[in-house]
Design a protein around this motif. Sequence first.
Motif, PDB file in Angstrom:
ATOM      1  N   ILE A   1      34.727  38.578  33.084  1.00 12.30           N
ATOM      2  CA  ILE A   1      35.317  39.916  33.133  1.00 12.30           C
ATOM      3  C   ILE A   1      36.264  40.036  34.322  1.00 12.30           C
ATOM      4  CG2 ILE A   1      34.763  42.350  33.571  1.00 12.30           C
ATOM      5  CD1 ILE A   1      32.337  41.978  31.757  1.00 12.30           C
ATOM      6  N   VAL A   2      35.859  39.487  35.474  1.00 15.22           N
ATOM      7  CA  VAL A   2      36.735  39.510  36.648  1.00 15.22           C
ATOM      8  C   VAL A   2      38.028  38.754  36.353  1.00 15.22           C
ATOM      9  CG1 VAL A   2      36.989  38.755  39.037  1.00 15.22           C
ATOM     10  CG2 VAL A   2      34.848  39.803  38.278  1.00 15.22           C
ATOM     11  N   ARG A   3      37.920  37.608  35.692  1.00 11.96           N
ATOM     12  CA  ARG A   3      39.127  36.839  35.345  1.00 11.96           C
ATOM     13  C   ARG A   3      40.035  37.640  34.419  1.00 11.96           C
ATOM     14  NH1 ARG A   3      35.090  32.450  34.527  1.00 11.96           N
ATOM     15  NH2 ARG A   3      35.171  31.101  36.375  1.00 11.96           N
ATOM     16  N   ASP A   4      39.419  38.385  33.498  1.00 14.94           N
ATOM     17  CA  ASP A   4      40.205  39.185  32.564  1.00 14.94           C
ATOM     18  C   ASP A   4      40.953  40.295  33.293  1.00 14.94           C
ATOM     19  OD1 ASP A   4      40.691  38.754  29.912  1.00 14.94           O
ATOM     20  OD2 ASP A   4      39.432  40.400  29.213  1.00 14.94           O
ATOM     21  N   ILE A   5      40.289  40.934  34.252  1.00 11.63           N
ATOM     22  CA  ILE A   5      40.959  41.962  35.062  1.00 11.63           C
ATOM     23  C   ILE A   5      42.129  41.338  35.811  1.00 11.63           C
ATOM     24  CG2 ILE A   5      40.689  43.586  36.979  1.00 11.63           C
ATOM     25  CD1 ILE A   5      37.690  43.715  36.258  1.00 11.63           C
ATOM     26  N   ASP A   6      41.885  40.138  36.323  1.00 13.56           N
ATOM     27  CA  ASP A   6      42.877  39.483  37.184  1.00 13.56           C
ATOM     28  C   ASP A   6      44.092  38.995  36.402  1.00 13.56           C
ATOM     29  OD1 ASP A   6      43.656  38.351  39.785  1.00 13.56           O
ATOM     30  OD2 ASP A   6      43.363  36.426  38.777  1.00 13.56           O
ATOM     31  N   LYS A   7      43.895  38.569  35.186  1.00 14.17           N
ATOM     32  CA  LYS A   7      45.022  37.964  34.455  1.00 14.17           C
ATOM     33  C   LYS A   7      46.012  39.002  33.935  1.00 14.17           C
ATOM     34  CE  LYS A   7      43.056  37.705  29.773  1.00 14.17           C
ATOM     35  NZ  LYS A   7      42.539  36.795  28.734  1.00 14.17           N
ATOM     36  N   SER A   8      45.581  40.265  33.838  1.00 10.09           N
ATOM     37  CA  SER A   8      46.479  41.301  33.345  1.00 10.09           C
ATOM     38  C   SER A   8      47.415  41.774  34.457  1.00 10.09           C
ATOM     39  CB  SER A   8      45.669  42.494  32.826  1.00 10.09           C
ATOM     40  OG  SER A   8      46.531  43.570  32.482  1.00 10.09           O
ATOM     41  N   ASP A   9      48.683  41.961  34.105  1.00  9.12           N
ATOM     42  CA  ASP A   9      49.620  42.498  35.079  1.00  9.12           C
ATOM     43  C   ASP A   9      49.310  43.957  35.407  1.00  9.12           C
ATOM     44  OD1 ASP A   9      50.964  40.108  35.199  1.00  9.12           O
ATOM     45  OD2 ASP A   9      52.505  40.687  33.749  1.00  9.12           O
TER      46      ASP A   9
ATOM     47  N   GLN B   1      37.972  27.878  41.347  1.00  7.27           N
ATOM     48  CA  GLN B   1      38.640  27.741  40.050  1.00  7.27           C
ATOM     49  C   GLN B   1      40.125  27.455  40.237  1.00  7.27           C
ATOM     50  OE1 GLN B   1      38.254  31.633  38.130  1.00  7.27           O
ATOM     51  NE2 GLN B   1      40.390  32.087  38.629  1.00  7.27           N
ATOM     52  N   LYS B   2      40.705  26.863  39.230  1.00  8.45           N
ATOM     53  CA  LYS B   2      42.140  26.623  39.200  1.00  8.45           C
ATOM     54  C   LYS B   2      42.667  27.124  37.865  1.00  8.45           C
ATOM     55  CE  LYS B   2      42.081  22.682  42.364  1.00  8.45           C
ATOM     56  NZ  LYS B   2      42.419  21.256  42.547  1.00  8.45           N
ATOM     57  N   PRO B   3      43.724  27.911  37.865  1.00 11.54           N
ATOM     58  CA  PRO B   3      44.465  28.381  39.048  1.00 11.54           C
ATOM     59  C   PRO B   3      43.673  29.441  39.824  1.00 11.54           C
ATOM     60  CG  PRO B   3      45.304  29.453  37.091  1.00 11.54           C
ATOM     61  CD  PRO B   3      44.302  28.436  36.611  1.00 11.54           C
TER      62      PRO B   3
ATOM     63  N   GLY C   1      44.703  36.665  47.172  1.00  8.39           N
ATOM     64  CA  GLY C   1      45.350  36.450  45.890  1.00  8.39           C
ATOM     65  C   GLY C   1      46.506  35.477  45.990  1.00  8.39           C
ATOM     66  N   SER C   2      46.830  34.851  44.862  1.00  4.54           N
ATOM     67  CA  SER C   2      47.876  33.822  44.858  1.00  4.54           C
ATOM     68  C   SER C   2      49.216  34.333  44.349  1.00  4.54           C
ATOM     69  CB  SER C   2      47.433  32.643  43.982  1.00  4.54           C
ATOM     70  OG  SER C   2      47.207  33.078  42.641  1.00  4.54           O
ATOM     71  N   ASP C   3      49.236  35.516  43.726  1.00  2.00           N
ATOM     72  CA  ASP C   3      50.472  36.051  43.176  1.00  2.00           C
ATOM     73  C   ASP C   3      51.234  36.818  44.261  1.00  2.00           C
ATOM     74  OD1 ASP C   3      52.018  38.453  41.753  1.00  2.00           O
ATOM     75  OD2 ASP C   3      51.808  36.834  40.292  1.00  2.00           O
ATOM     76  N   PRO C   4      52.535  36.554  44.428  1.00  2.00           N
ATOM     77  CA  PRO C   4      53.290  37.212  45.500  1.00  2.00           C
ATOM     78  C   PRO C   4      53.239  38.737  45.441  1.00  2.00           C
ATOM     79  CG  PRO C   4      54.558  35.410  44.561  1.00  2.00           C
ATOM     80  CD  PRO C   4      53.351  35.569  43.686  1.00  2.00           C
ATOM     81  N   LYS C   5      53.155  39.319  44.239  1.00  2.00           N
ATOM     82  CA  LYS C   5      53.119  40.772  44.100  1.00  2.00           C
ATOM     83  C   LYS C   5      51.690  41.296  43.991  1.00  2.00           C
ATOM     84  CE  LYS C   5      57.677  41.187  41.918  1.00  2.00           C
ATOM     85  NZ  LYS C   5      58.430  41.666  40.724  1.00  2.00           N
TER      86      LYS C   5
ATOM     87  N   ALA D   1      25.382  19.977  30.490  1.00  6.43           N
ATOM     88  CA  ALA D   1      25.368  19.375  31.830  1.00  6.43           C
ATOM     89  C   ALA D   1      26.768  18.964  32.259  1.00  6.43           C
ATOM     90  CB  ALA D   1      24.433  18.161  31.850  1.00  6.43           C
ATOM     91  N   GLN D   2      27.674  18.788  31.271  1.00  8.38           N
ATOM     92  CA  GLN D   2      29.038  18.380  31.593  1.00  8.38           C
ATOM     93  C   GLN D   2      29.976  19.567  31.807  1.00  8.38           C
ATOM     94  OE1 GLN D   2      29.765  15.197  32.125  1.00  8.38           O
ATOM     95  NE2 GLN D   2      27.572  14.860  31.815  1.00  8.38           N
ATOM     96  N   GLN D   3      29.371  20.811  31.891  1.00  6.84           N
ATOM     97  CA  GLN D   3      30.207  21.973  32.158  1.00  6.84           C
ATOM     98  C   GLN D   3      30.997  21.768  33.448  1.00  6.84           C
ATOM     99  OE1 GLN D   3      30.641  24.917  30.551  1.00  6.84           O
ATOM    100  NE2 GLN D   3      29.319  24.436  28.816  1.00  6.84           N
ATOM    101  N   PRO D   4      32.174  22.353  33.550  1.00 11.05           N
ATOM    102  CA  PRO D   4      32.968  22.186  34.778  1.00 11.05           C
ATOM    103  C   PRO D   4      32.252  22.775  35.976  1.00 11.05           C
ATOM    104  CG  PRO D   4      33.898  23.883  33.344  1.00 11.05           C
ATOM    105  CD  PRO D   4      32.862  23.171  32.548  1.00 11.05           C
ATOM    106  N   SER D   5      32.678  22.380  37.158  1.00  5.38           N
ATOM    107  CA  SER D   5      31.999  22.765  38.390  1.00  5.38           C
ATOM    108  C   SER D   5      32.097  24.255  38.673  1.00  5.38           C
ATOM    109  CB  SER D   5      32.589  21.988  39.577  1.00  5.38           C
ATOM    110  OG  SER D   5      33.964  22.307  39.723  1.00  5.38           O
ATOM    111  N   THR D   6      32.970  24.963  37.921  1.00  3.13           N
ATOM    112  CA  THR D   6      33.100  26.399  38.138  1.00  3.13           C
ATOM    113  C   THR D   6      32.039  27.191  37.390  1.00  3.13           C
ATOM    114  OG1 THR D   6      34.727  26.482  36.350  1.00  3.13           O
ATOM    115  CG2 THR D   6      35.572  26.327  38.614  1.00  3.13           C
ATOM    116  N   ALA D   7      31.093  26.540  36.727  1.00  2.00           N
ATOM    117  CA  ALA D   7      29.997  27.249  36.072  1.00  2.00           C
ATOM    118  C   ALA D   7      28.940  27.620  37.103  1.00  2.00           C
ATOM    119  CB  ALA D   7      29.376  26.371  34.988  1.00  2.00           C
TER     120      ALA D   7
END
Length: 649
Positions: free
Chosen positions: A536-544, A360-362, A302-306, A23-29
């Motif tokens: 999985i989406v986060r994993d795609i996003d974190k890779s350059d 989510q943050k970031p 997206g938040s990354d300039p490139k 129940a204490q999971q972060p709000s992004t669950a």
Amino acid sequence: MITKVRPLQSCLLVFALIASAFAQQPSTAPSVDRLRKDVTYLASDALDGRRTGTQGATDAAQYITSEFSSLGLRPGMPMTRVAHSRRAVLTRYLQPFPYVSKVELGKGNLLALNGHPVDGIATRLGEDWLPLGFSSNADIKTAEVVFAGYGISSAGLKYDDYAVSNVKARVAVVFAGTPDGDNPHGQFLQPGQIRFKAAAARAAGARALLIIANEENLKDDRLARLSYDNAGEAGIPITVISRALAKQIINAELPELQKAADARTAAESPLRQPLKGLSLNLTVNVNRVEAPSHNVIGILPGSDPKLKDEAIVIGAHYDHLGRGGQGSLAQSEGEIHHGADDNASGTSGLLELARVLSTQKPKPRRTIVFIAFSGEEEGLIGSNYYVNHPVVPLQNTVAMINLDMVGRLSNQRLVIGGVGTAAEWRSMIDMHNLVQSATVSLNAPPISPGKVASNQPFIVGANGRPVITLDPSKRFSLTLNEDGFGPSDHSSFYAKQIPVLFFWTGTHTDYHKPSDTAEKINYDGLALITSFVANIVRDIDKSDQRPTYKAAQVQSTARSTGFRVYLGTIPNYADSSDGMLLDGVRDGSPAAKAGLNAGDKIVKMAGRDVKNVYDYTQALSEMKGGEEYEVEIVRAGQRMTLKLTPEKR
């Protein structure tokens, strides 16, 4: 004193011990309650089954639009004028696409019979005959008439009514149905369908096709319901005629005709010759009426300039089958097909993913495009329109994730398609399927993966609620399918060489029936899948680096097509009357070797004119493996001829 805890008691106690922790999971669950709220509304009677082009689908689109707006997603469509009202802003989430919702009779429809024994008979529109919704308009004068059995032509079944009925430049009269009668598993099921009867008649050179109704009263017959399936015109006029009119036209009792209808036993029947002294005038005029139909698009920049110029598309279709008819597996029409699993479940997951990823943050580095598609049940119309009118250039779209029927998770079994479309997919899926959060077991020391008693309950979850599994090392029991093509919207993206993943919990007895209702959804399982997809989406996003596209191995997830040959073409099922557009061509296939490409329009194949996918299928059924055929295509406005050699299945 040590008290032995039984497995069920253990399971319940585990829930009690860790419920507060989850129940204490972060709000992004993902939220089970929100998923239930969304599915309950989308699958409610109020939306009347969400058939594309109906008010129910429009209401569903407005609901999704409101949710996207409340999350602060940017509208997908550009501003075309200065607009400050909330209504004007919400409209910009909607991507309209052409869709024919209904057909109406125009003026001048006429069927007149001339000559003995029916001279002077006046036919009544709606009583004696009626054009079908996909009929082409035409004005035919003094055409000869030929009875042609069931109007079935199938080289694979070695059955061809037109081999013994010369209908070229004449009007063909055929029975509805097949020689198998009402057998739902009969061998003639596909070639006996109305669309394929029309294609067979046109391929045989008929000027028009008259189909004899099954019901004594024409108004009670299914063919007498003016409807359209958005798959293109037939290329010739197609009508249904009453049994009484058929008897007068052919001057014979229908039971006798039924016996003579089988070409295998009645090849020499005189009924297969033009009816002497009889001609027919036929005027068909049907109007196709378009209705507002939309994809709903929300964008999280997206938040990354490139990397913000690159996009990940997450999609789910929100349309369903309305009150039955085309596509329904219900025994009768008229009941609301609620579509809770298909696909209110995927739509609710889409909305939760939008909330989770936007809060989510970031923030995600790449732009994420959330799309609720319509027209999926009609042949991927909405997604096909999007890939040809994208809001982010396709060359900048790094992946497409599709959720379709993800609401019936049972025994943790999850199917993922498209895993062969990117080199990174398998390792990414395997990593996120491993349980890395706390696993709790009573009366046992810490347990290593692979050394677990099969009957020991465990708790896993990243969805805000605990879920039982018997394997503490895996969240899901996965079935992985390589192919990027399949019966849902991801196919439209894979045809454009975009890596895709397709999440699905499998079919069930309520599929495409009114009984697919909200209370049957496994909401805890839906939340777990949504969390899995988010990771999985986060994993795609974190890779350059963007996922590495691959041409996937062909794997069939459906029953055999029944064709004797394989070409490797991916047809476009949208409305067409001037050829069949190719959405894609499989690498290494006969079509690829012949030089066919995505975007080509096949207009003639194996000597048969092709105006739509049914003409194409008719030609395909007559081809033989290992033999060379000519295929005429239109490419960039130029007509050209290629040589194609099909492979034998």
